[in-house]
Design a protein around this motif. Structure first.
Motif, PDB file in Angstrom:
ATOM      1  N   SER A   1       0.844  -1.194   0.000  1.00 56.01           N
ATOM      2  CA  SER A   1       0.000   0.000   0.000  1.00 56.01           C
ATOM      3  C   SER A   1       0.880   1.245   0.000  1.00 56.01           C
ATOM      4  CB  SER A   1      -0.897   0.008   1.240  1.00 56.01           C
ATOM      5  OG  SER A   1      -0.105   0.229   2.408  1.00 56.01           O
ATOM      6  N   ASP A   2       0.273   2.369  -0.375  1.00 64.17           N
ATOM      7  CA  ASP A   2       0.999   3.639  -0.329  1.00 64.17           C
ATOM      8  C   ASP A   2       1.494   3.932   1.083  1.00 64.17           C
ATOM      9  OD1 ASP A   2       0.597   4.080  -3.026  1.00 64.17           O
ATOM     10  OD2 ASP A   2      -0.982   5.567  -2.760  1.00 64.17           O
ATOM     11  N   ALA A   3       0.636   3.660   2.071  1.00 69.37           N
ATOM     12  CA  ALA A   3       1.009   3.950   3.463  1.00 69.37           C
ATOM     13  C   ALA A   3       2.221   3.116   3.888  1.00 69.37           C
ATOM     14  CB  ALA A   3      -0.170   3.692   4.391  1.00 69.37           C
ATOM     15  N   ALA A   4       2.255   1.847   3.485  1.00 71.33           N
ATOM     16  CA  ALA A   4       3.390   0.991   3.846  1.00 71.33           C
ATOM     17  C   ALA A   4       4.663   1.472   3.159  1.00 71.33           C
ATOM     18  CB  ALA A   4       3.099  -0.466   3.466  1.00 71.33           C
ATOM     19  N   LEU A   5       4.549   1.839   1.891  1.00 64.23           N
ATOM     20  CA  LEU A   5       5.716   2.363   1.176  1.00 64.23           C
ATOM     21  C   LEU A   5       6.190   3.670   1.796  1.00 64.23           C
ATOM     22  CD1 LEU A   5       4.721   1.621  -2.531  1.00 64.23           C
ATOM     23  CD2 LEU A   5       6.615   0.595  -1.264  1.00 64.23           C
ATOM     24  N   ALA A   6       5.248   4.530   2.179  1.00 58.06           N
ATOM     25  CA  ALA A   6       5.607   5.810   2.797  1.00 58.06           C
ATOM     26  C   ALA A   6       6.306   5.591   4.127  1.00 58.06           C
ATOM     27  CB  ALA A   6       4.369   6.681   2.969  1.00 58.06           C
ATOM     28  N   THR A   7       5.860   4.607   4.890  1.00 56.06           N
ATOM     29  CA  THR A   7       6.508   4.292   6.169  1.00 56.06           C
ATOM     30  C   THR A   7       7.943   3.837   5.933  1.00 56.06           C
ATOM     31  OG1 THR A   7       4.395   3.707   7.183  1.00 56.06           O
ATOM     32  CG2 THR A   7       6.386   2.847   8.231  1.00 56.06           C
ATOM     33  N   ARG A   8       8.118   2.979   4.936  1.00 57.67           N
ATOM     34  CA  ARG A   8       9.478   2.535   4.602  1.00 57.67           C
ATOM     35  C   ARG A   8      10.325   3.708   4.116  1.00 57.67           C
ATOM     36  NH1 ARG A   8       8.772  -1.866   0.393  1.00 57.67           N
ATOM     37  NH2 ARG A   8      10.927  -1.267  -0.013  1.00 57.67           N
TER      38      ARG A   8
ATOM     39  N   ALA B   1       8.017  16.380  -1.204  1.00 56.64           N
ATOM     40  CA  ALA B   1       7.376  15.241  -0.537  1.00 56.64           C
ATOM     41  C   ALA B   1       8.419  14.361   0.143  1.00 56.64           C
ATOM     42  CB  ALA B   1       6.562  14.433  -1.545  1.00 56.64           C
ATOM     43  N   TRP B   2       9.549  14.153  -0.519  1.00 58.08           N
ATOM     44  CA  TRP B   2      10.625  13.353   0.084  1.00 58.08           C
ATOM     45  C   TRP B   2      11.113  14.017   1.368  1.00 58.08           C
ATOM     46  CZ3 TRP B   2      12.699   8.860   0.638  1.00 58.08           C
ATOM     47  CH2 TRP B   2      14.001   8.721   1.110  1.00 58.08           C
ATOM     48  N   GLN B   3      11.271  15.333   1.328  1.00 60.88           N
ATOM     49  CA  GLN B   3      11.756  16.047   2.504  1.00 60.88           C
ATOM     50  C   GLN B   3      10.745  16.020   3.656  1.00 60.88           C
ATOM     51  OE1 GLN B   3      12.571  19.808   0.605  1.00 60.88           O
ATOM     52  NE2 GLN B   3      14.695  19.251   0.140  1.00 60.88           N
ATOM     53  N   ALA B   4       9.455  15.891   3.297  1.00 68.07           N
ATOM     54  CA  ALA B   4       8.404  15.925   4.321  1.00 68.07           C
ATOM     55  C   ALA B   4       7.794  14.557   4.596  1.00 68.07           C
ATOM     56  CB  ALA B   4       7.307  16.892   3.868  1.00 68.07           C
ATOM     57  N   ILE B   5       8.351  13.499   4.051  1.00 67.43           N
ATOM     58  CA  ILE B   5       7.743  12.167   4.142  1.00 67.43           C
ATOM     59  C   ILE B   5       7.510  11.720   5.586  1.00 67.43           C
ATOM     60  CG2 ILE B   5       9.885  10.813   4.022  1.00 67.43           C
ATOM     61  CD1 ILE B   5       6.679   9.930   2.126  1.00 67.43           C
ATOM     62  N   ARG B   6       8.331  12.158   6.505  1.00 67.28           N
ATOM     63  CA  ARG B   6       8.155  11.759   7.915  1.00 67.28           C
ATOM     64  C   ARG B   6       6.893  12.381   8.522  1.00 67.28           C
ATOM     65  NH1 ARG B   6      13.668  11.938   7.276  1.00 67.28           N
ATOM     66  NH2 ARG B   6      14.740  10.021   7.853  1.00 67.28           N
ATOM     67  N   ARG B   7       6.394  13.454   7.912  1.00 61.35           N
ATOM     68  CA  ARG B   7       5.182  14.112   8.414  1.00 61.35           C
ATOM     69  C   ARG B   7       3.906  13.562   7.770  1.00 61.35           C
ATOM     70  NH1 ARG B   7       8.484  18.801   7.611  1.00 61.35           N
ATOM     71  NH2 ARG B   7       7.146  19.413   5.882  1.00 61.35           N
ATOM     72  N   TYR B   8       4.040  12.622   6.835  1.00 61.04           N
ATOM     73  CA  TYR B   8       2.867  12.045   6.190  1.00 61.04           C
ATOM     74  C   TYR B   8       2.063  11.227   7.198  1.00 61.04           C
ATOM     75  CZ  TYR B   8       0.091   8.682   3.600  1.00 61.04           C
ATOM     76  OH  TYR B   8      -0.938   7.885   3.160  1.00 61.04           O
ATOM     77  N   ASP B   9       0.754  11.458   7.223  1.00 59.00           N
ATOM     78  CA  ASP B   9      -0.170  10.731   8.101  1.00 59.00           C
ATOM     79  C   ASP B   9      -0.727   9.544   7.318  1.00 59.00           C
ATOM     80  OD1 ASP B   9      -2.231   9.798   9.685  1.00 59.00           O
ATOM     81  OD2 ASP B   9      -3.455  11.611   9.506  1.00 59.00           O
ATOM     82  N   GLY B  10      -0.298   8.340   7.667  1.00 54.49           N
ATOM     83  CA  GLY B  10      -0.713   7.128   6.968  1.00 54.49           C
ATOM     84  C   GLY B  10      -2.204   6.870   6.988  1.00 54.49           C
ATOM     85  N   GLY B  11      -2.944   7.598   7.797  1.00 54.71           N
ATOM     86  CA  GLY B  11      -4.400   7.455   7.840  1.00 54.71           C
ATOM     87  C   GLY B  11      -5.111   8.161   6.702  1.00 54.71           C
ATOM     88  N   ARG B  12      -4.395   9.025   6.022  1.00 52.18           N
ATOM     89  CA  ARG B  12      -4.963   9.754   4.874  1.00 52.18           C
ATOM     90  C   ARG B  12      -4.393   9.165   3.593  1.00 52.18           C
ATOM     91  NH1 ARG B  12      -3.707  15.703   5.022  1.00 52.18           N
ATOM     92  NH2 ARG B  12      -5.090  15.611   3.240  1.00 52.18           N
ATOM     93  N   PRO B  13      -5.130   9.280   2.488  1.00 48.67           N
ATOM     94  CA  PRO B  13      -4.594   8.776   1.216  1.00 48.67           C
ATOM     95  C   PRO B  13      -3.320   9.517   0.816  1.00 48.67           C
ATOM     96  CG  PRO B  13      -6.958   9.203   1.036  1.00 48.67           C
ATOM     97  CD  PRO B  13      -6.509   9.759   2.359  1.00 48.67           C
ATOM     98  N   PHE B  14      -2.321   8.760   0.407  1.00 48.81           N
ATOM     99  CA  PHE B  14      -1.053   9.358  -0.008  1.00 48.81           C
ATOM    100  C   PHE B  14      -1.249  10.273  -1.207  1.00 48.81           C
ATOM    101  CE2 PHE B  14       3.036   9.393  -2.252  1.00 48.81           C
ATOM    102  CZ  PHE B  14       3.878   9.777  -1.222  1.00 48.81           C
ATOM    103  N   ALA B  15      -2.111   9.870  -2.148  1.00 49.87           N
ATOM    104  CA  ALA B  15      -2.356  10.680  -3.347  1.00 49.87           C
ATOM    105  C   ALA B  15      -2.905  12.056  -2.980  1.00 49.87           C
ATOM    106  CB  ALA B  15      -3.310   9.959  -4.301  1.00 49.87           C
ATOM    107  N   THR B  16      -3.751  12.121  -1.978  1.00 45.92           N
ATOM    108  CA  THR B  16      -4.315  13.394  -1.533  1.00 45.92           C
ATOM    109  C   THR B  16      -3.224  14.272  -0.931  1.00 45.92           C
ATOM    110  OG1 THR B  16      -6.447  12.354  -1.100  1.00 45.92           O
ATOM    111  CG2 THR B  16      -6.026  14.443   0.014  1.00 45.92           C
TER     112      THR B  16
END
Length: 191
Positions: free
Chosen positions: A8-15, A60-75
């Motif tokens: 999933s996008d969320a799993a990839l974003a976490t990695r 996005a790469w610089q801010a990836i740690r601030r991504y909330d996996g509960g929201r769609p990555f595309a959004t």
């Protein structure tokens, strides 16, 4: 098929947040085409859209740690792209104010169709498409974004309302106003 394609996008974003470049590359591949389409329609200039797309992925790469996996990555990614588009618009406005109209070497001047060697029908079609792109790019953000999301990107009005944090009725009204403005600006141009 790679393992990243199944994640999933969320799993990839976490990695990716953990420093996995390959996971972020998979996210970029997954979202590049739709994001480029959104940015190009917003800006109206294919070359500049590539630059903004690149800026979006860097941010996005610089801010990836601030991504909330509960929201769609595309959004989340589209929100960054929208901010980059707006930043570009502000930079261009300042340049126009300081330097005046664009010069012949600008990207806008270079992307104008060259009538030599093209069939007349293709040229007219390209000119109509370019006129529509420019007209959409000139719309105010509050009209442009709902129009692009729903009419060009295929979002439902509900999804667009959620993306922008407004009501569905607001989306309907803004799309109506955008269409009216485009019709008035393009006049007799057959689209």
């Amino acid at each position: 098929m790679s393992a990243a394609a199944d994640e999933s996008d969320a799993a990839l974003a976490t990695r990716a947040a953990g420093g996995d470049d390959q996971a972020y590359a998979a996210l970029m591949r997954r979202h590049k085409a739709s994001l480029y389409s959104f940015v190009r329609r917003y800006i109206g200039d294919p070359e500049a859209a590539l630059d903004v797309l690149q800026e979006t992925f860097v941010a996005a790469w610089q801010a990836i740690r601030r991504y909330d996996g509960g929201r769609p990555f595309a959004t989340w990614l589209r929100a960054i792209a929208l901010n980059k588009c707006r930043d570009r618009g502000r930079r261009l406005a300042v340049r126009r104010l300081v330097f005046g109209a664009t010069d012949l070497d600008s990207a806008e001047a270079r992307r104008q169709a060259d009538p030599q060697g093209d069939a007349e029908g293709e040229l007219q079609s390209a000119q109509r498409f370019a006129a529509l792109d420019r007209a959409i790019a000139r719309l105010p953000d509050k009209l442009k974004v709902p129009l692009i999301l729903t009419q060009l990107e295929g979002f439902s009005q509900q999804a667009a309302a959620e993306q922008l944090g407004v009501s569905v009725k607001t989306i309907e009204t803004r799309i109506y106003r955008a269409r009216r403005r485009l019709a008035g600006e393009l006049g007799d141009l057959e689209i």
